[in-house]
Design a protein around this motif. Structure first.
Motif, mmCIF file in Angstrom:
data_model
loop_
_atom_site.group_PDB
_atom_site.id
_atom_site.type_symbol
_atom_site.label_atom_id
_atom_site.label_comp_id
_atom_site.label_asym_id
_atom_site.label_seq_id
_atom_site.Cartn_x
_atom_site.Cartn_y
_atom_site.Cartn_z
ATOM 1 N N TYR A 6 -30.358 -29.415 -9.172
ATOM 2 C CA TYR A 6 -30.063 -28.080 -8.643
ATOM 3 C C TYR A 6 -29.066 -28.193 -7.491
ATOM 4 O O TYR A 6 -29.206 -29.072 -6.642
ATOM 5 C CB TYR A 6 -31.354 -27.397 -8.172
ATOM 6 C CG TYR A 6 -32.392 -27.314 -9.264
ATOM 7 C CD1 TYR A 6 -32.395 -26.259 -10.172
ATOM 8 C CD2 TYR A 6 -33.339 -28.323 -9.420
ATOM 9 C CE1 TYR A 6 -33.320 -26.205 -11.196
ATOM 10 C CE2 TYR A 6 -34.267 -28.280 -10.441
ATOM 11 C CZ TYR A 6 -34.259 -27.220 -11.329
ATOM 12 O OH TYR A 6 -35.175 -27.181 -12.353
ATOM 13 N N ASP B 181 -31.548 -22.543 -5.707
ATOM 14 C CA ASP B 181 -31.652 -22.704 -7.160
ATOM 15 C C ASP B 181 -32.996 -23.326 -7.543
ATOM 16 O O ASP B 181 -33.597 -22.971 -8.565
ATOM 17 C CB ASP B 181 -30.506 -23.590 -7.661
ATOM 18 C CG ASP B 181 -29.152 -23.028 -7.280
ATOM 19 O OD1 ASP B 181 -28.590 -22.260 -8.077
ATOM 20 O OD2 ASP B 181 -28.677 -23.341 -6.175
ATOM 21 N N LEU B 182 -33.460 -24.282 -6.733
ATOM 22 C CA LEU B 182 -34.761 -24.884 -6.996
ATOM 23 C C LEU B 182 -35.871 -23.843 -6.872
ATOM 24 O O LEU B 182 -36.793 -23.807 -7.690
ATOM 25 C CB LEU B 182 -35.009 -26.041 -6.025
ATOM 26 C CG LEU B 182 -36.384 -26.724 -6.129
ATOM 27 C CD1 LEU B 182 -36.608 -27.274 -7.530
ATOM 28 C CD2 LEU B 182 -36.510 -27.826 -5.092
ATOM 29 N N ALA C 12 -33.409 -25.896 -16.841
ATOM 30 C CA ALA C 12 -34.360 -24.817 -17.076
ATOM 31 C C ALA C 12 -35.660 -25.117 -16.346
ATOM 32 O O ALA C 12 -36.001 -26.274 -16.110
ATOM 33 C CB ALA C 12 -34.620 -24.673 -18.576
ATOM 34 N N PRO C 13 -36.424 -24.089 -15.981
ATOM 35 C CA PRO C 13 -37.701 -24.319 -15.286
ATOM 36 C C PRO C 13 -38.611 -25.295 -16.020
ATOM 37 O O PRO C 13 -39.283 -26.112 -15.402
ATOM 38 C CB PRO C 13 -38.309 -22.916 -15.219
ATOM 39 C CG PRO C 13 -37.132 -21.995 -15.195
ATOM 40 C CD PRO C 13 -36.117 -22.645 -16.097
ATOM 41 N N LEU D 214 -38.344 -29.007 -15.115
ATOM 42 C CA LEU D 214 -38.559 -29.464 -13.753
ATOM 43 C C LEU D 214 -39.627 -30.545 -13.668
ATOM 44 O O LEU D 214 -39.414 -31.610 -13.072
ATOM 45 C CB LEU D 214 -38.938 -28.288 -12.851
ATOM 46 C CG LEU D 214 -39.216 -28.622 -11.386
ATOM 47 C CD1 LEU D 214 -38.009 -29.272 -10.753
ATOM 48 C CD2 LEU D 214 -39.608 -27.364 -10.621
ATOM 49 N N LEU E 218 -41.059 -21.354 -13.340
ATOM 50 C CA LEU E 218 -42.106 -22.233 -13.828
ATOM 51 C C LEU E 218 -43.491 -21.649 -13.523
ATOM 52 O O LEU E 218 -44.400 -21.696 -14.360
ATOM 53 C CB LEU E 218 -41.966 -23.611 -13.175
ATOM 54 C CG LEU E 218 -42.973 -24.684 -13.599
ATOM 55 C CD1 LEU E 218 -42.923 -24.909 -15.102
ATOM 56 C CD2 LEU E 218 -42.700 -25.982 -12.853
ATOM 57 N N ALA F 154 -36.070 -21.806 -9.961
ATOM 58 C CA ALA F 154 -36.710 -22.561 -11.043
ATOM 59 C C ALA F 154 -38.225 -22.619 -10.833
ATOM 60 O O ALA F 154 -39.001 -22.506 -11.787
ATOM 61 C CB ALA F 154 -36.132 -23.970 -11.115
#
Length: 306
Positions: A82, A87-88, A21-22, A25, A95, A91
């Motif tokens: 990720y 995908d990053l 989940a964000p 990170l 965030l 996220a």
């Protein structure tokens, strides 16, 4: 972009894959940064420090910003959990949205020698809250569940820790004893090893070490591992030496140290959270016996509180 980078960039994980989940990170960056190469650290620090800005960049743009390569950016994304840079970026966008939703800016938690006590309280409280949030966000619940299952079925549990981690080891064994489980905490390295060699399949050994490289903790865990016990490591360094002998690894958050807040102090909070999660998980699974055992211990001590 080279072919190997394209292949990595396009890999979105296997069936059932869910990227972190964000909110997790920043915690992952703090935990994994010490084990990264310097170039990967630059990428990780950039995305954690400016998620909105980095979310707007292509993989090439982020590589140029950090003075690295596209391959380094992709490897960093994968290390953070990720499948690829797409995908990053998602996220990072999430965030950034959370940070722009009206939440108060982060406090500066460096404690100065001349800080008023009220500021010390506020800074410590904020740092403890952040450490707990980071640890919860980064904790692998699959590994946690497996560790709980091992403890539930254990004939005997030995817990190893020295210094501040030794206090956490005592806390865990005290909790397990109060619900009727056989548990021992060992802070003396000689006793730890001599007890570890007596463990067998069906027993559990837990090593608690913030650095992941404490020899007095690794040695008994290795002995327990070699004699067939199920082994668990609670550590702030998921790539540390202790994990070589751990069947299950539970990662704690690494808080930033300062002159007045050493590693032993900052790591204790996250270790205690993991220990409490283990205990509650075991108590849930053994509720029929745990509840009466707790009641009996409360009753036995009640007269001391009157």
């Amino acid at each position: 972009m080279t072919q190997d980078v394209k292949e990595i960039f396009g890999n979105r994980g296997g069936p059932g894959y869910a990227p972190p989940a964000p909110a997790a990170l920043t915690a992952k960056v703090r935990t994994l940064a010490p084990s990264m190469t310097r170039s990967m650290q630059r990428v990780a620090e950039a995305v954690a420090g400016d998620p909105a800005g980095c979310a707007a960049l292509t993989v090439t743009g982020l590589a140029e910003l950090t003075g690295t390569s596209e391959a380094t950016v992709v490897r960093t994304a994968r290390l953070l959990g990720y499948p690829g840079y797409r995908d990053l970026r998602l996220a990072l966008a999430g965030l950034a949205a959370q940070q722009q939703s009206g939440r108060a800016p982060a406090l500066t938690t460096d404690i100065a020698v001349d800080d008023p006590i009220a500021d010390v309280v506020a800074k410590l409280a904020y740092d403890e809250q952040q450490t707990l949030a980071d640890t919860a966000a980064g904790l692998d619940t699959v590994q946690l569940g497996a560790a709980v299952a091992a403890l539930v079925g254990a004939r005997r549990t030995d817990v190893y820790g020295v210094g501040a981690s030794g206090l956490v080891a005592q806390d865990l064994t005290q909790k397990l004893l109060r619900i009727g489980l056989m548990a021992h905490a060992h802070s003396d390295p000689h006793l730890a090893v001599t007890n570890a060699v007596q463990l067998r399949s069906g027993d559990v050994a837990i090593a608690i070490t913030h650095s992941g490289s404490t020899g007095d903790v690794i040695e008994p865990l290795r002995a327990a591992f070699e004699h067939g016990a199920t082994t668990i490591a609670i550590t702030g360094r998921p790539g540390g030496p202790v994990t070589q002998y751990a069947d299950h690894v539970l990662t704690t958050s690494i808080s930033r140290e300062s002159e007045l807040r050493p590693a032993a102090m900052s790591s204790r909070t996250s270790q205690l959270l993991v220990v409490d999660c283990l205990f509650i998980g075991v108590a849930q699974r053994t509720y029929e016996t745990a509840a009466p055992a707790l009641a009996a211990s409360y009753e036995a001590l009640a007269h001391r509180h009157r």
